[in-house]
Every structure is written in C-alpha cells, then in structure tokens.
Write an enzyme that holds these catalytic residues in place. Structure first.
Site, PDB file in Angstrom:
ATOM      1  N   HIS A   1      -0.656   1.648  -2.356  1.00 39.12           N
ATOM      2  CA  HIS A   1      -1.915   0.696  -2.026  1.00 39.12           C
ATOM      3  C   HIS A   1      -2.561   1.444  -0.777  1.00 39.12           C
ATOM      4  O   HIS A   1      -2.002   2.161   0.011  1.00 39.12           O
ATOM      5  CB  HIS A   1      -1.672  -0.735  -1.424  1.00 39.12           C
ATOM      6  CG  HIS A   1      -0.505  -0.934  -0.411  1.00 39.12           C
ATOM      7  ND1 HIS A   1       0.915  -0.674  -0.868  1.00 39.12           N
ATOM      8  CD2 HIS A   1      -0.530  -0.823   0.889  1.00 39.12           C
ATOM      9  CE1 HIS A   1       1.472  -0.820   0.191  1.00 39.12           C
ATOM     10  NE2 HIS A   1       0.648  -0.821   1.103  1.00 39.12           N
ATOM     11  N   CYS A  39       3.359  -4.943   7.887  1.00 43.79           N
ATOM     12  CA  CYS A  39       3.529  -3.608   7.634  1.00 43.79           C
ATOM     13  C   CYS A  39       2.134  -2.983   7.901  1.00 43.79           C
ATOM     14  O   CYS A  39       1.175  -3.641   8.377  1.00 43.79           O
ATOM     15  CB  CYS A  39       3.830  -3.093   6.109  1.00 43.79           C
ATOM     16  SG  CYS A  39       2.570  -3.987   5.085  1.00 43.79           S
TER      17      CYS A  39
END
Length: 622
Positions: free
Chosen positions: A67, A174
């Site tokens: 991603h 994250c």
C-alpha cells in the site's frame, strides 16, 4: 462508503501470472494504471517499493497488503490479485502469499476513503472470510463476499470489552496508517476476547486517532502494549508498565504480548513531564552512540544534498561567477551560491549537533545542541566540533534533568521553556569556548596540513586514502572527515582531493547495486530490490544507500566497498581530475576539471572492483 466502491472488476486479477514479489507488484500496479486509477504509474510503484523497504507488507496467513499514500494516485482504489500456487512475498511467517490487496490512497484522501481502505485489513483477519476469497470462482463472487462481510460488520464500541479484572491497553500505529495499524488492533482484540482479557485498543491511522485512551483508562491499566512503527504520544504512560514492539508483532504474536502484559513483564516507562505534552522517552530507551549519530546525520543530509546541488548549479556559470567583482559574474550564480552555500551549507553542522542532542535528551537538548554546533561551524572546529557539541549538549541536558528533578511539581511547566534551554545553552557554550574549540580547531588544521603535504608528494596514495575513507563508515565520522577535508581543499583552490572523495563516495552503492545484478544468488529478494534503488542513490552521491548491506554482512561488504572506493579515488588522481563543486553525482561530471569520461571510468572501475569482491566473498543465500 463500502469496500466494493473501491474494489471493482477492472482492478481484479483472479489468476496472477507473477512468480515473485517484484513481478506481483508490477502486475498489480499495471492493473491500477490500466483502470485509470493512477496519475503517475512509476511514482506510485516507487511509493509502494519505499513502503516495502520499511518492512514487508506480507503479513502472513497467505495475505499481502502492499500500500501507499501518494499524490501519484488519481482516486482511491484497491487492486486484488490471487495466486493459487502462492508467491514468496517475504511474509512474516515465511509462508507463500496467495491473496494480494494493493491499496492506492491519494495524498488528499478524505477520512471516509481512508476508513474504508483501513477496514479491509480488519476483514482479512477473519479466516472464514479469507476462505471465501480463496474459493471464489469469479470477480462477482469476491465482490459478493465483501458485501456480505460489510453487512455483518459491527461498529466498534468506545468502551472496553468485558473480561477478567486485569485491564490491558494497546496502541497500534504504522507509517502509512492504512493496513498494519488496524490488522494489529484486530489481532490483539480477537486474541483478548479468546483469552477473556479486558483489552482496549487505540489506533493511530491515516484518519487520525480512533478509540483514544482516556486518562482514566491509563490509570486503571495493568500494562500498555505499544505496537507501533512511528512515534506516538508516550508521555501519558509515565509510571506504567509499557511493552514497545514493532506493529508487525501485534499481528503475529498477540497472545505473547497479552500474556506479557498480564504478568507485568515489562519495564516501567519513565519520562519528564513537560508543558505541551512533548514525548520524553526514558534515557535507557534512547541509548547508543550510533543511534544518536545517525539521528544527526540523517537530518543533516538534506542540507548537504540540496545545498551541494545548488552550489554545483552556480558553477555552471563559472567557478567564480557568484562573486560580484569577477568578470564572469552572473546574478543567478550568486543567488544559487547564497542559498546553497551561504545558508543551506551553513546550517549543516548546527543541524547535525542539534539532532544528536535531541536524540539523547529529546526536545530540551535541541537548542543547546544547535547553539553548540553553530559555534563549532563559525569557530573553525568544523564537523568534529559539531559532533562533540551534539553529544556534549545532549548529555548535559540529561544531567540537568536529574538536577532539576527535585524541584516542586508546580515548576514542571517551566523546565522545558526556561530552565533546560537557559542552563543547557549556557553550559554548552562555556565548555565549547574554554575547552573544546581551540584543540579541535588545531586538530582540524593539523589534519588539513598533513593531507595537503601528502598531496604534494604522492597524489595516488592520497586518492587511495580519501576514497577508502568515504567507504569505511559510509556517512559516519570518517566519511565526513574526508568530506570536510575536500571542502577545505576547494577553499584553498585545490580541486583534486575532492574529486577523489566524491568518486569514493559514489562507489559503495553503485558497486553493491552491480553486485545484486551480477550475483543474484548471493542476495535475498529484498536485497535485490534494494540494489535497484542503489543505482539511483550511487549516481546521486548518496553513499548511505550501502549501509543496509554493510550492516547485514559487514565482514564481507565493508572491505569490498573500501577497496573499490580506494581504487576510484586513486584513478581520479592518476587521470588528473579536479572537482570544484562541493558535492558528487553524475550531475557534476560536466563541470570537472579534466576529462569527464575518465572521471566516469574511475567510478565505474571502482564499482566493478566492489561488485566482484562482494560476489566472490559472499555466500549464496539459502
């Protein structure tokens, strides 16, 4: 918004043709581009690879979620790919990946889009749902599976779930905040429910903090699990048992973390309370000379790179074209030199010292470090003086924290805004003036004189030494000592040493990039991917691109890069090359004094020496 608003038939590949990690990324990126979801296919792919370089997105259980959030994305989208045979995606559990979801989020994505993209990771934690995707025979069945799953989704409640008396808290985060943040949260919650543990999880995702921990939650908590790959607000956990791990551990080992928290098998987090809620890590968690040094160097590099390029551009108009009294004077050359040399380069050493001190003592160390570095830069102590100033300021402020620890709590608010900067700057300045500056200045002058004399007697030996110095620690003190000497020689009108230095600095990443191409069996897939970026980093004079390879195998890699860099440095001296620009890279080749083709040959030969040595010394990867 539903996931099926972002996942469409034209972004799905039921039967992937790829057989390795690189090709599956290419295949999914190409699918998104052909579907019209990207503005810049190459830029999006680079963003995906940059995320993979931080840590693999192959999370295990047969799933990979590459991603990126970047301006190269035209509209939010999800690409799906499935491989029945499985593909080695360097997953955390070491098993092949079968289901691939590539998330494309634009830079300006709104919260609705981000929350929808984030919910994908939550669904994939359900093994029954994964089984449906494995068994689906068409795109329609996959879309129907998502519609059914979203229909059953239950909104997360703010209150912590019921469980036994011990209350565990967790924070997940994250860098991108799209996938791993929520997968770790779901893994922890699912395991806590299975273990009948009272757990509440705060997520720090792209759309902000969700299910935030309150002061009451923290006060009642037995322990806190922080599974994060980016900075989170730690000050609030002062005095509590805190387990700090990478976000991937929250996905892979939720039971172990919860059991550790239940046993309070974790250090108590200690911090200095300060105004503004600034994070204060305990000194024990910020130890390590190398970590502090790299904090300074990494923050200094943009000033070196940006400033150096601007200086090099000014030389296009003439070496002296920035001087108003020179016949070759050009106003644009002066502007470029003023910005690059007079400002960006002038900030290098203060920034280095400031961030070293900040790494040691957090924000209170920043101002004393900056001031000490500024004094070193302007007082002739140079790079070495800046290093000393950074460590001096950082540890001085740590001492001040202990000294002021006994003050009444009512004075806590003035510590970071008054006491630390006042006494930190004063003490750092006094020590720099009366103890550090003169000896370090004399040492720098002696080193410059010794190397300068060596240059007159044996240019080849000087080139060998300077080129090798650039590769020994690749951006560390030895590298910077050679770089500083090269700048000093430019100021003295001797351009030959700096040409050797720049050639030596380009060789490590270029040599390792070439090695990963010629000797693929000696490197992992991740290292081969990193090798491709090393071509660009080496061509741009970013020696630090070789550091991951050196850290993984120092005994074989460091001698190889030093030998190659030394050969390149010696050859530049033999070829009589001089470099007036205080930076390296292919873009300065046209302005060298001498033959640019011979300069390129020197770098190429050095890179080949490194590549061959690495290929001979390294053992094949099993």
């Amino acid at each position: 918004m539903k996931i099926t608003d972002l996942l469409k038939r034209d972004t799905m590949i039921i039967d992937l043709q790829s057989t390795d990690k690189e090709s599956v990324i290419n295949e999914l990126v190409s699918k998104l581009a052909k579907a019209g979801r990207l503005d810049d296919e190459q830029a999006y792919k680079e963003a995906i690879l940059a995320r993979e370089a931080q840590s693999t997105t192959g999370i295990g259980e047969g799933i990979a979620i590459p991603h990126a959030k970047t301006a190269a994305v035209k509209e939010p989208a999800i690409a799906f790919g499935r491989s029945k045979a499985g593909i080695d995606y360097e997953a955390l559990d070491g098993q092949p990946s079968h289901l691939f979801f590539m998330i494309a989020a634009p830079e300006g994505a709104n919260n609705t889009h981000l929350e929808t993209l984030s919910s994908l990771s939550s669904f994939l934690m359900n093994p029954d749902f994964r089984a449906k995707l494995d068994q689906a025979e068409s795109e329609e069945e996959i879309l129907a599976a998502f519609d059914a799953e979203e229909g059953e989704e239950v909104q997360e409640e703010e209150a912590a779930p019921a469980g036994n008396q011990a209350k565990i808290l967790a924070v997940t985060a994250c860098p991108t905040g799209i996938a791993h943040t929520y997968m770790a949260a779901d893994a922890l919650k699912a395991k806590a429910k299975e273990m009948d543990v009272n757990l509440k999880v705060e997520t720090n995702g792209s759309s902000g903090v969700k299910n935030g921990l309150t002061a009451e939650d923290i006060a009642d908590a037995t322990a806190i699990i922080v599974a994060a790959d980016k900075q989170v607000d730690m000050e609030r956990f002062n005095g509590k048992h805190v387990i700090q791990v990478p976000v991937a551990q929250g996905i892979r080992n939720p039971q172990k973390l919860i059991e550790q928290a239940m046993k309070q098998d974790a250090p108590i987090y200690k911090s200095d309370r300060s105004a503004g809620g600034e994070d204060k890590a305990a000194p024990a968690e910020r130890s390590g000379f190398y970590k502090h040094l790299m904090s300074g160097v990494s923050n200094m590099l943009p000033f070196v790179v940006g400033g150096g390029i601007l200086i090099a551009l000014s030389f296009i108009f003439g070496i002296e074209a920035h001087k108003p009294d020179d016949p070759s004077y050009h106003p644009l050359a002066k502007v470029l030199m003023d910005i690059g040399g007079g400002n960006a380069f002038a900030l290098m050493i203060p920034v280095l010292a400031g961030f070293i001190a900040m790494s040691i003592a957090d924000r209170p160390g920043f101002a004393p470090g900056m001031v000490g570095g500024f004094m070193a830069a302007n007082g002739g102590a140079g790079f070495l003086g800046g290093l000393i100033a950074g460590f001096l300021a950082g540890y001085l402020v740590l001492g001040l924290k202990r000294v002021f620890k006994g003050l009444p709590q009512s004075l806590d608010g003035i510590k970071p805004v008054l006491l630390y900067p006042l006494f930190g700057i004063l003490l750092t300045g006094l020590i720099m003036i009366y103890i550090v500056m003169d000896p370090v200045k004399a040492l720098n002058e002696w080193l410059t004189g010794v190397l300068g004399e060596m240059g007159k007697g044996n240019l080849v030996l000087l080139g060998l030494i300077l080129g090798g110095m650039m590769a020994i620690d690749m951006g560390g003190p030895i590298n910077k000592a050679a770089f500083t000497f090269g700048i000093a020689m430019i100021d003295a009108g001797n351009f030959a040493p700096h040409a050797a230095i720049m050639a030596g600095g380009m060789v490590p990443p270029l040599g390792l990039a070439l090695a990963t191409t010629l000797f693929k069996k000696k490197f992992t897939q991740q290292e081969r991917d990193a090798g491709k970026t090393c071509y660009v980093m080496g061509a741009s004079f970013i020696t630090e691109g070789a550091i991951p390879f050196a850290a993984a195998d120092p005994g074989r890699v460091i001698p190889s890069v030093v030998a190659g860099a030394a050969v390149a440095g010696a050859l530049t001296m033999i070829f009589g090359i001089g470099l007036p620009a205080p930076h390296g890279g292919l873009f300065v080749f046209p302005i060298v004094n001498g033959n640019p083709l011979l300069y390129f040959l020197a770098v190429a030969v050095g890179a080949i020496v490194t590549a061959v040595m690495v290929g001979v010394l390294k053992k094949p990867v099993k």
